[in-house]
Design an enzyme around this catalytic site. Structure first.
Site, PDB file in Angstrom:
ATOM      1  N   LYS A   1       1.083  -1.123  -0.095  1.00  0.00           N
ATOM      2  CA  LYS A   1      -0.161   0.055   0.105  1.00  0.00           C
ATOM      3  C   LYS A   1       1.034   1.970   0.165  1.00  0.00           C
ATOM      4  CE  LYS A   1      -3.434   1.820   2.579  1.00  0.00           C
ATOM      5  NZ  LYS A   1      -5.218   1.388   3.950  1.00  0.00           N
TER       6      LYS A   1
ATOM      7  N   SER B   1      -9.699   1.392   2.204  1.00  0.00           N
ATOM      8  CA  SER B   1      -9.121   2.531   2.203  1.00  0.00           C
ATOM      9  C   SER B   1      -8.262   1.635   1.323  1.00  0.00           C
ATOM     10  CB  SER B   1      -8.407   2.917   2.899  1.00  0.00           C
ATOM     11  OG  SER B   1      -7.480   2.449   3.448  1.00  0.00           O
TER      12      SER B   1
ATOM     13  N   SER C   1     -10.097  -0.661   6.878  1.00  0.00           N
ATOM     14  CA  SER C   1      -9.287  -0.669   5.325  1.00  0.00           C
ATOM     15  C   SER C   1      -8.578  -1.824   5.024  1.00  0.00           C
ATOM     16  CB  SER C   1      -8.038   0.422   4.904  1.00  0.00           C
ATOM     17  OG  SER C   1      -9.168   1.433   4.987  1.00  0.00           O
TER      18      SER C   1
HETATM   19  N1  GLN Z   1     -12.847   3.332   5.965  1.00  0.00           N
HETATM   20  C1  GLN Z   1     -12.576   4.278   7.118  1.00  0.00           C
HETATM   21  C2  GLN Z   1     -12.489   5.803   6.759  1.00  0.00           C
HETATM   22  O1  GLN Z   1     -12.345   6.281   6.235  1.00  0.00           O
HETATM   23  C3  GLN Z   1     -11.844   3.010   7.759  1.00  0.00           C
HETATM   24  C4  GLN Z   1     -10.266   3.543   6.747  1.00  0.00           C
HETATM   25  C5  GLN Z   1      -9.406   3.102   7.438  1.00  0.00           C
HETATM   26  O2  GLN Z   1      -8.984   1.545   7.448  1.00  0.00           O
HETATM   27  N2  GLN Z   1      -7.562   3.304   7.121  1.00  0.00           N
HETATM   28  O3  GLN Z   1     -12.236   6.470   8.028  1.00  0.00           O
END
Ligand code: GLN
Length: 482
Positions: free
Chosen positions: A82, A157, A181
């Site tokens: 990532k 994400s 995410s």
């Molecule tokens: N979807 C969640 C957010 O927008 C989690 C994101 C993540 O785990 N980095 O914060």
């Protein structure tokens, strides 16, 4: 159109074949690069493909094997990272314009450990800007598409990392999970995804979003590969002050232990009755519980009442921490600078041009939640809810050894479907956020498909440092699919 190849090897198979000299690391890599060449234009899993560098690494591994040298447990395994993990001398963007041109002077600890295990880093994957989002549509470089159906999102994400594994661009990949995410995109792309116990895997070199929630973990084709990657990445790191002392837990030796006598709890609050939760996702979770029962586990229904407040608490705590963490992007130290007559104007112009809408929204939410007049009412209250969630889990774990729930309330949704209203995006994390707030491990295991033919994931949760029992249950769920 689905781009899922059906002839893919796992990381364990690749490393085994490479170490025995049956396949060259170069041959394995070239196969993956060919798939990237053919389909990356459609999927957009990567911010950068490091083909030349990867070829050099693979060739070096092959030379060492030819010379009879010992190689690591990930010998020749193509792995994608990532793009919020620091890679020395290689652009690390967080899919944000604000980091334009920045190259970290050091590697994240997980990158060092993967390289020491002889993995081959194939590229850096796309994400929602600064890991804020659930669809990878918040990337400054355009969205990633789901390889199962290019009209759908891969989740987020870490959508690029999930899509890279699903499409066969890499045998495994690494993501970060602050509120889901890793697990949510794993579920939407039909791969395994693990968020370890907070502190089990070093966060050194992970660009921080919300430091009390962030954890790094793997995406893999199966549970055994996830166990292998965890063993390589976990274990104490003096460079991360939140790192748990001691060596990594051994997980590969747990997978065949079975679930005879294990108590498995279905989280009552997450098994329906939530807006947007599809019946088929709940059905698949029950089916996984039935499979564990058939394998000798005892199924109980447990209540974790405060989980339903997790989403509200998270959207105060995570933005509060983000507003502080992201203050370092000021046009002075990293990446982009938009010149202006004074320092303050330069800061404002840089941040205005460099951050996308969702990141700005989070910074504003977080700054508000922490402001003098509202700190106790918002941030303070959210922290108390966090404590309640941890207590509820503690109680639940007196009745069950592991817990089950859906990972995502639904299968992959269409691109653009949820971008207009942030709330419809945020509810995607309802099942995954509680584990981050508690600091507990949780993982998603693919378990069938929905009426739309798209993958469904079941979430296995365990108490802190409960990875061994979590992997035992996950392996049993996976076996029952065959
Ligand atoms: N979807 C969640 C957010 O927008 C989690 C994101 C993540 O785990 N980095 O914060």
């Amino acid at each position: 159109m689905s781009l899922i190849p059906d002839d893919l090897s796992t990381a364990l198979e690749i490393a085994g074949a490479v170490r025995r000299g049956e396949r060259s690391a170069r041959d394995v890599l070239d196969q993956h690069l060919e798939r990237i060449e053919a389909h990356e234009g459609d999927v957009h899993a990567f911010n950068v493909v490091l083909a030349d560098r990867a070829r050099a690494t693979a060739d070096r591994i092959d030379e060492r094997i030819a010379a009879g040298e010992e190689t690591g447990p990930l010998a020749g395994v193509p792995i994608a990272l990532k793009d919020n993990l620091c890679t020395r001398g290689i652009a690390t963007t967080c899919s944000s314009k604000i980091l334009e041109g920045w190259q970290p002077p050091y590697d994240a600890t997980v990158v060092t450990r993967l390289s020491a295990a002889d993995a081959v880093i194939v590229g850096k994957t796309n994400l929602d800007e600064f890991a804020m989002g659930s669809s990878t549509e918040n990337s400054a470089f355009g969205p990633t598409r789901n390889p199962h159906d290019l009209t759908r999102v891969p989740g987020g994400s870490s959508g690029g990392s999930a899509a890279a594994v699903a499409a066969g661009f890499a045998a495994a990949s690494i993501g970060s999970d602050t509120g889901g995410s890793i697990r949510q995109p794993a579920a939407l792309c039909g791969v395994v995804g693990v968020k370890p116990t907070y502190g089990a895997v070093s966060r050194y070199g992970l660009l921080a979003f919300a430091s009390s929630l962030d954890q790094i973990g793997p995406f893999t084709r199966d549970v055994a590969d996830a166990a292998l990657l965890h063993e390589v990445m976990a274990g104490h790191d003096p460079l991360d002050s939140t790192s748990i002392p001691g060596a990594a837990l051994s997980l590969l030796d747990q997978l065949e232990r079975g679930v005879e006598g294990l108590r498995v709890g279905l989280i009552a609050e997450l098994m329906g009755g939530i807006e947007g939760m599809s019946a088929e996702v709940v059905d698949r979770t029950r089916a996984a519980a039935d499979a564990l029962a058939a394998a000798g586990a005892e199924i109980v229904e447990v209540s974790v009442p405060a989980t339903i407040y997790g989403l509200s608490a998270y959207y105060l705590i995570a933005p509060a921490e983000a507003s502080s963490n992201l203050s370092r992007y000021d046009g002075v130290r990293y990446g982009l600078r938009v010149d202006a007559p004074s320092l303050t104007e330069m800061n404002i112009a840089t941040r205005t041009a460099g951050f996308g809408d969702e990141v700005k929204r989070r910074i504003m939410l977080g700054t508000y939640a922490l402001s003098a007049g509202y700190h106790d009412a918002y941030y303070g209250k959210a922290q108390r809810v966090r404590t309640l969630i941890a207590r509820d889990f503690d109680r639940a774990y007196t009745e069950a050894d592991v817990l089950l729930s859906p990972t995502s309330p639904c299968t992959a949704f269409a691109l653009g479907e949820r971008t207009a209203d942030p709330m419809t995006m945020y509810v995607n994390d309802i099942c995954t956020i509680p584990s981050n707030l508690a600091g507990h491990p949780a993982m998603s295991v693919p378990y069938g498909v929905g009426a739309d033919g798209l993958p469904i994931g079941v979430q296995v949760l365990a108490p802190a440092m409960g990875e061994q029992v979590m992997f035992r249950a996950a392996a049993a769920i996976e076996r029952s699919r065959r």
